[in-house]
Write an enzyme that holds these catalytic residues in place. Sequence first.
Site, mmCIF file in Angstrom:
data_model
loop_
_atom_site.group_PDB
_atom_site.id
_atom_site.type_symbol
_atom_site.label_atom_id
_atom_site.label_comp_id
_atom_site.label_asym_id
_atom_site.label_seq_id
_atom_site.Cartn_x
_atom_site.Cartn_y
_atom_site.Cartn_z
ATOM 1 N N HIS A 93 0.828 -1.203 0.000
ATOM 2 C CA HIS A 93 0.000 0.000 0.000
ATOM 3 C C HIS A 93 0.861 1.250 0.000
ATOM 4 O O HIS A 93 2.004 1.241 0.422
ATOM 5 C CB HIS A 93 -0.980 0.024 1.178
ATOM 6 C CG HIS A 93 -0.348 -0.031 2.527
ATOM 7 N ND1 HIS A 93 0.224 -1.164 3.051
ATOM 8 C CD2 HIS A 93 -0.199 0.926 3.481
ATOM 9 C CE1 HIS A 93 0.678 -0.916 4.269
ATOM 10 N NE2 HIS A 93 0.449 0.359 4.548
ATOM 11 N N HIS A 95 0.730 5.358 1.124
ATOM 12 C CA HIS A 95 0.076 6.434 1.867
ATOM 13 C C HIS A 95 0.163 7.710 1.039
ATOM 14 O O HIS A 95 1.245 8.088 0.586
ATOM 15 C CB HIS A 95 0.803 6.705 3.196
ATOM 16 C CG HIS A 95 0.705 5.625 4.201
ATOM 17 N ND1 HIS A 95 -0.220 5.635 5.218
ATOM 18 C CD2 HIS A 95 1.437 4.491 4.365
ATOM 19 C CE1 HIS A 95 -0.047 4.565 5.974
ATOM 20 N NE2 HIS A 95 0.952 3.851 5.466
#
Length: 130
Positions: A93, A95
């Site tokens: 992932h 941010h």
Amino acid sequence: MESIFTKIIKGDIPAYKVAEDDRFLAFLDISPLQKGHTLVVPKQQTDYLFALEDTLLADLNLFAKKVALAIEKATGATRVGVAVIGFEVPHAHIHLIPINTMDDMNFANPKLKLPKEEFEAIAEKIRTNI
């Protein structure tokens, strides 16, 4: 074992989604550093970002760029900072954090506590800017 992000992708856990296509999902971080802090994930569960196949990694970054530009417009931030840490959830992932100073992106800072209505309004504002 399914990650919390895979459970969000499958709809088993609710999320404040801001963008989605057949391969990627972007949703608000529920413990944000800044209003508009968004996580961008591939729908394919892979633990480490750099373990992704090259084309998927490149496309993930292009998807994140589209989301980042919408976050910038929606929040009025000077920039959108990008961080990849990868220890907290075993699912690749990125941010995306709206920032005006470098200190705005310090993960040691206290996380914001926002009501559901504010999360919903922020998500809608980002969606309308995509």
